[in-house]
Design an enzyme around this catalytic site. Sequence first.
Site, PDB file in Angstrom:
ATOM      1  N   HIS A 289       0.864  -1.219   0.272  1.00  0.00           N
ATOM      2  CA  HIS A 289       0.121  -0.405   0.305  1.00  0.00           C
ATOM      3  C   HIS A 289       1.556   1.099  -0.413  1.00  0.00           C
ATOM      4  O   HIS A 289       1.836   1.193   1.254  1.00  0.00           O
ATOM      5  CB  HIS A 289      -0.749  -0.181   1.171  1.00  0.00           C
ATOM      6  CG  HIS A 289      -1.646   1.463   1.731  1.00  0.00           C
ATOM      7  ND1 HIS A 289      -2.190   2.675   2.668  1.00  0.00           N
ATOM      8  CD2 HIS A 289      -3.005   1.841   0.444  1.00  0.00           C
ATOM      9  CE1 HIS A 289      -2.629   3.337   2.330  1.00  0.00           C
ATOM     10  NE2 HIS A 289      -3.435   2.642   1.391  1.00  0.00           N
ATOM     11  N   SER A 290       0.482   2.035  -0.775  1.00  0.00           N
ATOM     12  CA  SER A 290       0.963   3.214  -0.965  1.00  0.00           C
ATOM     13  C   SER A 290       2.410   3.026  -0.658  1.00  0.00           C
ATOM     14  O   SER A 290       3.252   2.503  -1.587  1.00  0.00           O
ATOM     15  CB  SER A 290       1.192   4.406   0.561  1.00  0.00           C
ATOM     16  OG  SER A 290       1.016   5.772   0.435  1.00  0.00           O
ATOM     17  N   LEU A 291       3.288   4.167   0.226  1.00  0.00           N
ATOM     18  CA  LEU A 291       4.884   3.620  -0.098  1.00  0.00           C
ATOM     19  C   LEU A 291       5.241   2.773  -0.128  1.00  0.00           C
ATOM     20  O   LEU A 291       6.336   2.220  -0.576  1.00  0.00           O
ATOM     21  CB  LEU A 291       5.645   5.069   0.730  1.00  0.00           C
ATOM     22  CG  LEU A 291       6.824   4.831   0.822  1.00  0.00           C
ATOM     23  CD1 LEU A 291       7.875   5.776  -0.518  1.00  0.00           C
ATOM     24  CD2 LEU A 291       7.861   5.799   2.026  1.00  0.00           C
ATOM     25  N   GLY A 292       5.457   1.634   0.912  1.00  0.00           N
ATOM     26  CA  GLY A 292       5.335   0.176   0.039  1.00  0.00           C
ATOM     27  C   GLY A 292       5.516  -0.434  -1.230  1.00  0.00           C
ATOM     28  O   GLY A 292       6.212  -1.290  -0.600  1.00  0.00           O
ATOM     29  N   CYS A 293       4.376   0.580  -1.073  1.00  0.00           N
ATOM     30  CA  CYS A 293       4.890  -0.138  -3.483  1.00  0.00           C
ATOM     31  C   CYS A 293       6.088   0.137  -3.516  1.00  0.00           C
ATOM     32  O   CYS A 293       6.914  -0.491  -4.742  1.00  0.00           O
ATOM     33  CB  CYS A 293       4.020   0.479  -3.822  1.00  0.00           C
ATOM     34  SG  CYS A 293       1.973  -0.481  -3.760  1.00  0.00           S
TER      35      CYS A 293
END
EC number: 3.1.1.111
Length: 625
Positions: A289-293
Amino acid sequence: MVELVAVEPVCVRGGLYEVDVTQGECYPVYWNQADKIPVMRGQWFIDGTWQPLEEEESNLIEQEHLSRFKGQQMQENFDIEVSKPIDGKDAIHSFKLSRNHVDWHSVDEVYLYSDATTSKIARTVTQKLGFSKASSSGTRLHRGYVEEATLEDKPSQTTHIVFVVHGIGQKMDQGRIIKNTAMMREAARKIEERHFSNHATHVEFLPVEWRSKLTLDGDTVDSITPDKVRGLRDMLNSSAMDIMYYTSPLYRDELVKGLQQELNRLYSLFCSRNPDFEEKGGKVSIVSHSLGCVITYDIMTGWNPVRLYEQLLQKEEELPEERWMSYEERHLLDELYITKRRLREIEERLHGLKASSMTQTPALKFKVENFFCMGSPLAVFLALRGIRPGNTGSQDHILPREICNRLLNIFHPTDPVAYRLEPLILKHYSNISPVQIHWYNTSNPLPYEHMKPSFLNPAKEPTSVSENEGISTIPSPVTSPVLSRRHYGESITNIGKASILGAASIGKGLGGMLFSRFGRSSASQTSETSKDSVEDEKKPVASPPTTTVATQTLPHSSSGFLDAALELDHRIDFELREGLVESRYWSAVTSHTAYWSSLDVALFLLTFMYKHEHDNDAKPNLDPI
């Protein structure tokens, strides 16, 4: 001497938790949890409700029962009702508790009575009226639960594990990814019962909490934060600051290693507890999700900005100095440049030989089957790194298939952080609608592999359209959207442009440079898109950056769809449908965190995770998605 017997923990809740029987505590296996869950052993249960007695009283009754009736067998049928009143028949055994007492009328007829004054008075009155003691005020107890445990009660073997990676904000709300994963797991269980109950595959979701273990700058940022509006500043420090950390060459590596080590730790722990997982071909997917991608992508591909910086320094070293030099000094420098160039060529050849003969140790201990991005800004990061559209529709252009078998980008239409990936592979996909994700309760939905690309803006007049006038567009013919949709495919940098520029005007302090640079690249790229469109069509008229696509410029067949040669091998962008009464302004605030509990998302994830099992039974001539 007292022999100490080590009692092994008991796995519960599908193997996600363990119970320490001696301490009476339950704790998660794969993540940390501050509060232990108290666990009690149920031995004696109340008839009818089948609720267990308190453990302290239950243990006392059990000890008394064993001392009096050890060796005698109870009846196996727990559905026996008190058919005949005991009619004053004396109990064969009685036992006094602190506030209650227990009477045994037989080995399997046990009654609990309250010793409170009101209970005694009621019992006396009812007995004088002719009712028995047991039928009037007694509560029948059963030793053991209504259903006996069997070996078949254990959950099915996990064949597919999903690592759920969080984005920014975990420091602000520690444990949030655990709650979000629990919501996603619960939604997936509902979908499994409804759509995949007869499948042998079992999918398990494991949260990956990588932020709390990092040290980073310690408390330096907190110490330089002014006290005015402290709450808002602390919220920004705990959330949006993660983006600053990741763009910092000093702390980026710590974030990458933190997530990489946690992924490998969880996989090794899972395999140690499930030794047959790898042997039976277990698969691993990642939901980020989000920056984790972005961080997950960089781990899989090994992208490192330091290497790019070193290459830049090497190029600068190769440039000759402009100061005056003697003939001997210039001659030596020329020889040095030639030697360095020759050395670099040898190193590249040696590296090529090593790469062809032996594979490099991968960053992850497992092959990623599916990489699901939710609300992902990955496309923006790749665009700013110089990734430009290619000439083939292969996913390898941004993520090689040998690293990850399938890349899927899920986003809500109004999520201001999410961007499309397909236009980074083939440029004309900016004018092709993303695939609409089915609602979970849709009956007989069209399989995703049968959906063909369709245009967002077919055959429009070359007139300038304002923002308000350009909201309504013609929907995709292969889907059934409930609302008119914005132009989400104009270009890779135009998606969500209004929301991004609005955010820039609100918070210039944190992301001003990023948004301003983004705005400049958006305008320049839009103009370049217009020029390329003119060159392709060989027409003298060019659309200004603010206008929509004027005419149909893409080669297509008579059916109105793209030619097969211009299609992607697999569709990557998948868009959630907007609700019937959904406010776009409110959705822009809530949509970025709305993926976790969505049943539509759960069905989409499971559809692709169960796909390999479906393909084994399906016809072999189906086209890939």
